[in-house]
Design a protein around this motif. Structure first.
Motif, PDB file in Angstrom:
ATOM      1  N   TYR A 173       8.389   3.245 -17.025  1.00  0.00           N
ATOM      2  CA  TYR A 173       7.053   3.817 -16.871  1.00  0.00           C
ATOM      3  C   TYR A 173       5.994   2.863 -17.408  1.00  0.00           C
ATOM      4  N   GLU A 174       4.949   2.683 -16.624  1.00  0.00           N
ATOM      5  CA  GLU A 174       3.747   1.957 -17.026  1.00  0.00           C
ATOM      6  C   GLU A 174       2.548   2.762 -16.539  1.00  0.00           C
ATOM      7  N   SER A 175       1.511   2.826 -17.349  1.00  0.00           N
ATOM      8  CA  SER A 175       0.339   3.619 -16.955  1.00  0.00           C
ATOM      9  C   SER A 175      -0.300   3.079 -15.679  1.00  0.00           C
ATOM     10  N   SER A 176      -0.071   1.794 -15.369  1.00  0.00           N
ATOM     11  CA  SER A 176      -0.631   1.214 -14.150  1.00  0.00           C
ATOM     12  C   SER A 176      -0.025   1.826 -12.895  1.00  0.00           C
ATOM     13  N   LEU A 177       1.109   2.541 -13.043  1.00  0.00           N
ATOM     14  CA  LEU A 177       1.735   3.203 -11.896  1.00  0.00           C
ATOM     15  C   LEU A 177       1.043   4.518 -11.530  1.00  0.00           C
ATOM     16  N   ASP A 178       0.198   5.035 -12.420  1.00  0.00           N
ATOM     17  CA  ASP A 178      -0.396   6.351 -12.194  1.00  0.00           C
ATOM     18  C   ASP A 178      -1.175   6.419 -10.886  1.00  0.00           C
ATOM     19  N   GLU A 179      -1.855   5.327 -10.516  1.00  0.00           N
ATOM     20  CA  GLU A 179      -2.627   5.314  -9.279  1.00  0.00           C
ATOM     21  C   GLU A 179      -1.712   5.484  -8.068  1.00  0.00           C
ATOM     22  N   ILE A 180      -0.529   4.905  -8.154  1.00  0.00           N
ATOM     23  CA  ILE A 180       0.446   5.017  -7.068  1.00  0.00           C
ATOM     24  C   ILE A 180       1.062   6.407  -7.053  1.00  0.00           C
ATOM     25  N   ASP A 213      13.328   9.781 -19.306  1.00  0.00           N
ATOM     26  CA  ASP A 213      12.432   8.928 -20.077  1.00  0.00           C
ATOM     27  C   ASP A 213      11.116   8.712 -19.350  1.00  0.00           C
ATOM     28  N   PHE A 214      11.192   8.445 -18.053  1.00  0.00           N
ATOM     29  CA  PHE A 214       9.992   8.220 -17.250  1.00  0.00           C
ATOM     30  C   PHE A 214       9.159   9.500 -17.193  1.00  0.00           C
ATOM     31  N   GLY A 215       9.825  10.627 -16.929  1.00  0.00           N
ATOM     32  CA  GLY A 215       9.121  11.887 -16.807  1.00  0.00           C
ATOM     33  C   GLY A 215       8.395  12.287 -18.075  1.00  0.00           C
ATOM     34  N   GLU A 216       9.034  12.082 -19.218  1.00  0.00           N
ATOM     35  CA  GLU A 216       8.408  12.438 -20.492  1.00  0.00           C
ATOM     36  C   GLU A 216       7.173  11.582 -20.753  1.00  0.00           C
ATOM     37  N   LYS A 217       7.284  10.274 -20.458  1.00  0.00           N
ATOM     38  CA  LYS A 217       6.145   9.386 -20.707  1.00  0.00           C
ATOM     39  C   LYS A 217       5.013   9.625 -19.717  1.00  0.00           C
ATOM     40  N   TYR A 218       5.363   9.927 -18.488  1.00  0.00           N
ATOM     41  CA  TYR A 218       4.352  10.134 -17.449  1.00  0.00           C
ATOM     42  C   TYR A 218       3.592  11.442 -17.647  1.00  0.00           C
ATOM     43  N   THR A 219       4.298  12.492 -18.056  1.00  0.00           N
ATOM     44  CA  THR A 219       3.671  13.821 -18.167  1.00  0.00           C
ATOM     45  C   THR A 219       3.334  14.228 -19.586  1.00  0.00           C
ATOM     46  N   GLY A 220       3.982  13.614 -20.581  1.00  0.00           N
ATOM     47  CA  GLY A 220       3.784  14.036 -21.967  1.00  0.00           C
ATOM     48  C   GLY A 220       4.563  15.286 -22.322  1.00  0.00           C
ATOM     49  N   GLU A 221       5.439  15.724 -21.416  1.00  0.00           N
ATOM     50  CA  GLU A 221       6.238  16.933 -21.628  1.00  0.00           C
ATOM     51  C   GLU A 221       7.680  16.566 -21.974  1.00  0.00           C
ATOM     52  N   THR A 222       8.243  17.220 -22.994  1.00  0.00           N
ATOM     53  CA  THR A 222       9.655  17.036 -23.307  1.00  0.00           C
ATOM     54  C   THR A 222      10.516  18.137 -22.697  1.00  0.00           C
ATOM     55  N   ASP A 223       9.898  19.250 -22.331  1.00  0.00           N
ATOM     56  CA  ASP A 223      10.573  20.287 -21.557  1.00  0.00           C
ATOM     57  C   ASP A 223      10.603  19.792 -20.109  1.00  0.00           C
ATOM     58  N   SER A 250       9.485   5.032  10.279  1.00  0.00           N
ATOM     59  CA  SER A 250      10.482   5.680   9.430  1.00  0.00           C
ATOM     60  C   SER A 250      10.060   7.098   9.052  1.00  0.00           C
ATOM     61  N   LYS A 251      11.041   7.906   8.698  1.00  0.00           N
ATOM     62  CA  LYS A 251      10.744   9.253   8.194  1.00  0.00           C
ATOM     63  C   LYS A 251      10.333   9.197   6.731  1.00  0.00           C
ATOM     64  N   ILE A 252      10.950   8.258   5.968  1.00  0.00           N
ATOM     65  CA  ILE A 252      10.691   8.171   4.533  1.00  0.00           C
ATOM     66  C   ILE A 252      10.562   6.705   4.115  1.00  0.00           C
ATOM     67  N   LEU A 253       9.563   6.409   3.289  1.00  0.00           N
ATOM     68  CA  LEU A 253       9.420   5.122   2.619  1.00  0.00           C
ATOM     69  C   LEU A 253       9.814   5.330   1.164  1.00  0.00           C
ATOM     70  N   HIS A 254      10.858   4.638   0.711  1.00  0.00           N
ATOM     71  CA  HIS A 254      11.355   4.805  -0.658  1.00  0.00           C
ATOM     72  C   HIS A 254      10.975   3.587  -1.488  1.00  0.00           C
ATOM     73  N   ILE A 255      10.300   3.806  -2.610  1.00  0.00           N
ATOM     74  CA  ILE A 255       9.799   2.714  -3.453  1.00  0.00           C
ATOM     75  C   ILE A 255      10.153   2.968  -4.914  1.00  0.00           C
ATOM     76  N   ASN A 256      10.014   1.899  -5.722  1.00  0.00           N
ATOM     77  CA  ASN A 256      10.269   2.068  -7.155  1.00  0.00           C
ATOM     78  C   ASN A 256       9.253   1.333  -8.029  1.00  0.00           C
ATOM     79  N   GLY A 257       8.186   0.819  -7.440  1.00  0.00           N
ATOM     80  CA  GLY A 257       7.161   0.144  -8.236  1.00  0.00           C
ATOM     81  C   GLY A 257       7.139  -1.355  -8.052  1.00  0.00           C
TER      82      GLY A 257
END
Length: 308
Positions: free
Chosen positions: A158-165, A177-187, A122-129
């Motif tokens: 979001y779960e911190s266990s996803l960070d390795e992936i 919501d996921f982006g804010e929790k993963y990065t700590g940024e609200t911007d 495949s050209k792309i593997l699409h996953i969600n956890g």
């Protein structure tokens, strides 16, 4: 993969009460499966990898994939298990949702269960956890074959266990919501830059009616406006269909090198912006009907709205 039973009500219940249903529908759902349904409907060659139960819900899920030209060679039916299903209440006036779901009891993939040929071809593997134990081995196989890895980070997932992936993702588009929790940024643009710095070639954050934010492989930022709709019936599946349209655009318009590999670093930013516009248009048009897929537009409808 999941089967949805959607019920539109005039207002969400606040206690014990009886009210007449405004409208109801059955539809397929799930972040990855709905993304593939979009790409398949538009003409891409897509295949689903998953396990489902040997019940009526599972048979319904497989039949629904046929409508959207999604190959199910990689779907394993597991005897004695049930498939995932959900009941979704949709408030008529606002389109807001309340979701009640039942998990599939079919076991998730382990490393030894992977159908690697379907990944490496495949050209792309699409996953969600989902299939957590198999994700890193699947990503390793994808990387070895120069298959790009795309990740859908949904709201409240979001779960911190996803960070390795997340450290191995090439195309990382997540909900606010996921982006804010993963990065700590609200911007949200800063969140995109943070995701980009963590290794994603394409970093994106979606914010519903407020549009989406991106940082491209060369570090250029891009803000994609949402396409407003006069009437919103249901927002189920809008984010999932956004991903499917974006990935479809990449496979059709992205730069393919001499080895037949999709090369994001040499794909012009104008092409990436067209992918974002197409995704935004599909997400907007998917609000027209009850369900996560029944409102999906044709490719021509989406391109017309996106003016591409």
């Amino acid at each position: 993969m999941i089967n949805f039973h959607l019920i539109k009500v005039r207002k969400f219940p606040t206690g014990r009460e009886v009210q007449e249903v405004v409208e109801s529908a059955n539809d397929g759902g799930g972040p990855v499966s709905t993304a593939l349904a979009v790409a398949g409907k538009f003409g891409a060659n897509v295949v689903m990898l998953d396990r489902i139960g040997d019940d009526m819900t599972g048979r319904t899920i497989l039949e629904d994939f046929k409508i959207y030209n999604v190959h199910t060679d990689g779907v394993e039916v597991v005897g004695g298990t049930i498939s995932g299903c959900a009941t979704i209440l949709v408030e008529a006036e606002s389109g807001k949702r309340a979701i009640f779901f039942e998990r599939s009891t079919a076991p998730e993939y382990g490393e030894s269960d992977l159908v690697r040929d379907l990944i490496t071809d495949s050209k792309i593997l699409h996953i969600n956890g989902r299939h957590r134990q198999a994700l890193l081995p699947a990503i390793k196989s994808a990387k070895k074959a120069h298959t790009l890895v795309s990740f859908d980070g949904g709201a409240n997932r979001y779960e911190s266990s996803l960070d390795e992936i997340m450290a191995h993702i090439d195309i990382c588009i997540v909900a606010r919501d996921f982006g804010e929790k993963y990065t700590g940024e609200t911007d949200l643009m800063k969140a995109c830059y943070s995701i980009h710095e963590k290794g994603a070639l394409i970093a994106g954050v979606t914010d519903g009616a407020n549009g989406s934010y991106f940082v491209w492989p060369d570090g250029t930022e891009y803000r994609c406006a949402a396409y407003s709709q006069d009437t919103i019936v249901d927002t189920t599946g809008c984010g999932d269909s956004f991903h499917g349209a974006f990935l479809y655009g990449l496979t059709q318009w992205g730069t393919i090198d001499e080895q037949g590999i999709l090369d994001l670093q040499y794909t012009p930013n104008e092409v990436l912006e067209a992918c974002a516009k197409l995704a935004s248009a599909v997400g907007a048009l998917n609000t027209r009907q009850l369900g996560g897929r029944s409102g999906l537009p044709t490719l021509d409808e989406a391109k017309q709205l996106a003016n591409i």
